[in-house]
Design an enzyme around this catalytic site. Structure first.
Site, PDB file in Angstrom:
ATOM      1  N   ASP A 156     -81.805 -52.964  36.120  1.00 33.20           N
ATOM      2  CA  ASP A 156     -80.665 -52.120  35.743  1.00 33.20           C
ATOM      3  C   ASP A 156     -79.680 -53.060  35.049  1.00 33.20           C
ATOM      4  OD1 ASP A 156     -78.714 -50.258  35.415  1.00 33.20           O
ATOM      5  OD2 ASP A 156     -78.481 -49.762  37.538  1.00 33.20           O
ATOM      6  N   GLU A 216     -81.108 -47.751  26.915  1.00 32.68           N
ATOM      7  CA  GLU A 216     -79.830 -47.264  26.395  1.00 32.68           C
ATOM      8  C   GLU A 216     -79.238 -48.315  25.459  1.00 32.68           C
ATOM      9  OE1 GLU A 216     -77.503 -46.151  30.079  1.00 32.68           O
ATOM     10  OE2 GLU A 216     -79.464 -46.620  30.888  1.00 32.68           O
ATOM     11  N   ARG A 228     -70.581 -49.448  32.933  1.00 30.93           N
ATOM     12  CA  ARG A 228     -69.436 -49.597  33.850  1.00 30.93           C
ATOM     13  C   ARG A 228     -68.249 -50.346  33.251  1.00 30.93           C
ATOM     14  NH1 ARG A 228     -74.068 -49.565  36.604  1.00 30.93           N
ATOM     15  NH2 ARG A 228     -74.181 -48.144  38.382  1.00 30.93           N
ATOM     16  N   HIS A 277     -78.867 -41.231  27.139  1.00 30.65           N
ATOM     17  CA  HIS A 277     -79.400 -41.621  28.449  1.00 30.65           C
ATOM     18  C   HIS A 277     -80.744 -40.950  28.749  1.00 30.65           C
ATOM     19  CE1 HIS A 277     -79.256 -43.110  32.517  1.00 30.65           C
ATOM     20  NE2 HIS A 277     -78.020 -43.550  32.380  1.00 30.65           N
ATOM     21  N   HIS A 311     -70.136 -44.544  32.812  1.00 27.10           N
ATOM     22  CA  HIS A 311     -70.505 -43.567  31.786  1.00 27.10           C
ATOM     23  C   HIS A 311     -69.390 -42.579  31.436  1.00 27.10           C
ATOM     24  CE1 HIS A 311     -74.393 -45.305  31.841  1.00 27.10           C
ATOM     25  NE2 HIS A 311     -74.934 -44.611  32.809  1.00 27.10           N
TER      26      HIS A 311
HETATM   27  C1  BGC Z   1     -76.856 -47.401  34.919  1.00 29.15           C
HETATM   28  C2  BGC Z   1     -77.334 -47.208  36.341  1.00 29.15           C
HETATM   29  C3  BGC Z   1     -77.042 -45.788  36.744  1.00 29.15           C
HETATM   30  C4  BGC Z   1     -77.742 -44.890  35.771  1.00 29.15           C
HETATM   31  C5  BGC Z   1     -77.582 -43.412  35.996  1.00 29.15           C
HETATM   32  C6  BGC Z   1     -77.591 -46.448  34.058  1.00 29.15           C
HETATM   33  O1  BGC Z   1     -77.166 -46.566  32.751  1.00 29.15           O
HETATM   34  O2  BGC Z   1     -77.022 -48.705  34.497  1.00 29.15           O
HETATM   35  O3  BGC Z   1     -76.723 -48.128  37.217  1.00 29.15           O
HETATM   36  O4  BGC Z   1     -77.448 -45.544  38.046  1.00 29.15           O
HETATM   37  O5  BGC Z   1     -77.319 -45.147  34.486  1.00 29.15           O
HETATM   38  O6  BGC Z   1     -76.666 -43.022  36.824  1.00 29.15           O
END
Ligand code: BGC
Length: 385
Positions: free
Chosen positions: A284, A349, A113, A212, A138
């Site tokens: 997360d 990630e 983010r 991802h 992303h």
């Molecule tokens: C984020 C999550 C997100 C996910 C997929 C992750 O990298 O940290 O908050 O919901 O990706 O959408």
């Protein structure tokens, strides 16, 4: 030199080569490394292909040049039984539907983010697409995961390789500069999938590339991931606010449910009533890796006791986002018709920290003309008792 002496010398060299030269074996194994390509369907940007990288141990990685998505990864368990250990869909149309939570995809231009989609470089303000209100997630509404990449097989000794390339035009999703990005997927006979990321720009910009993949070492669709024993080589993590933006603090993991320095089941403390776990709806969070230099170092590992599958993650990056599928809710149907249920996959990630452009205390993510962004991550598969 007399012909006979020359012949003797040659055969001597040859014999020594056979016995002692380890490259002889390498070459024998390398011949089993292969790349196969097939049609994968149509996208608005052109036809997509599916590339299958195979090694001599039977590991197979399928990657499409749409989003650079790893669609399938076959890895053996302790009895030699192969299973697909990444979540995803059965066909391209499902990825095109725009409801994939980034399954297996390349993430860019900026992983995770950016607060309110705003940042500045050299006093110049930029506004990005807000696709995860109130923030950018992303790379915005159509990040690198939603574009077709140029693809070509690459030969590198000891590897089966695929190279993907894409130029993201100036101001795409609000990011400045024409950014030329290259991602290479390379599989070797040590069951390592190496991912290399490179990028250059013609204007100062920001960059944070990752992959991802959602793993389930029991096999995709075989239940939750809470029993996986996770290790993260991090003494600190970056706590977040209610919109999952880091507060800027680098908080010690010691004495918290974020301490994975010793392997611990993912589910062991997930309901511990911790404020950060409440904000993230579980794990997360970005972990600050205990790195000793710029090279590839072990960042994390995951062991699944019933199958014996063991995954190690090495990276040159300073951080890793551990996300345990808290937003999976059964609303998408995956491979073989199995729904993607709550916490049935986890992501590791490798990255720079979320919201770095707005956090002066975090490692910088600015890329300038004349510089080259380069980063590497390895996913290594093996088995343990
Ligand atoms: C984020 C999550 C997100 C996910 C997929 C992750 O990298 O940290 O908050 O919901 O990706 O959408």
């Amino acid at each position: 030199m007399k012909p006979v002496t020359y012949f003797l010398l040659l055969s001597l060299l040859g014999a020594t080569g056979c016995k002692n030269n380890p490259r002889q074996n390498e070459t024998a194994e390398a011949s089993a490394l292969s790349v196969k390509v097939s049609d994968y369907g149509q996208t608005v940007e052109g036809p997509a292909k599916l590339y299958t990288l195979t090694n001599s141990k039977g590991i197979q990685v399928e990657i499409t040049n749409y989003g650079g998505i790893i669609t399938r990864l076959l890895a053996p368990d302790k009895n030699g039984q192969f299973a697909d250990v990444v979540l995803g869909f059965d066909k391209l149309e499902d990825y095109l539907q725009n409801n994939s939570p980034y399954f297996g995809a390349i993430i860019g231009r900026f992983g995770n983010r950016i607060a309110k989609g705003a940042f500045s470089i050299d006093g110049q303000q930029y506004a990005l697409a807000i696709n995860n209100a109130p923030n950018t997630l992303h790379g915005g509404a159509a990040g690198f995961d939603k574009h077709l990449w140029q693809a070509r097989e690459i030969g590198r000794e000891g590897y089966a390789g695929l190279e993907l390339n894409r130029t993201s035009p100036d101001m795409e999703e609000g990011f400045p500069g024409n950014l030329n990005a290259t991602v290479r997927y390379l599989l070797n006979d040590d069951n390592e999938l190496l991912i290399e990321y490179e990028a250059t720009t013609d204007k100062a910009t920001i960059i944070n590339l990752t992959n991802h993949a959602y793993f389930n070492l029991k096999g995709a669709g075989n239940g939750d991931i809470l029993g996986h024993e996770l290790m993260i080589a991090a003494s600190r993590f970056t706590p977040v606010d209610s919109t999952l933006i880091p507060t800027g603090e680098l908080r010690p993991v010691a004495g918290t449910p974020f301490d994975f320095k010793n392997p611990t089941p993912i589910g062991a403390r997930i309901n511990a009533g911790d404020e950060q776990l409440r904000l993230g709806r579980g794990y997360d969070h970005n972990f600050v890796l205990d790195k000793s230099g710029q090279g590839l170092e072990l960042a994390a590992s995951a062991f699944e006791p019933t199958s014996g599958r063991f995954l190690e993650v090495l990276t040159t990056e300073p951080g890793i986002q551990f996300y345990c599928g808290n937003f999976l809710d059964g609303s998408t149907v995956g491979k073989g018709g199995v729904k993607h249920e709550y916490r049935t996959g986890f992501c590791l990630e490798t990255q720079h920290f979320p919201d770095s452009p707005n956090q002066p205390g975090f490692p910088a993510t600015v890329l300038r003309p004349g510089e080259k962004f380069a980063s590497k991550t390895v996913y290594r598969f093996s088995v343990k008792e």
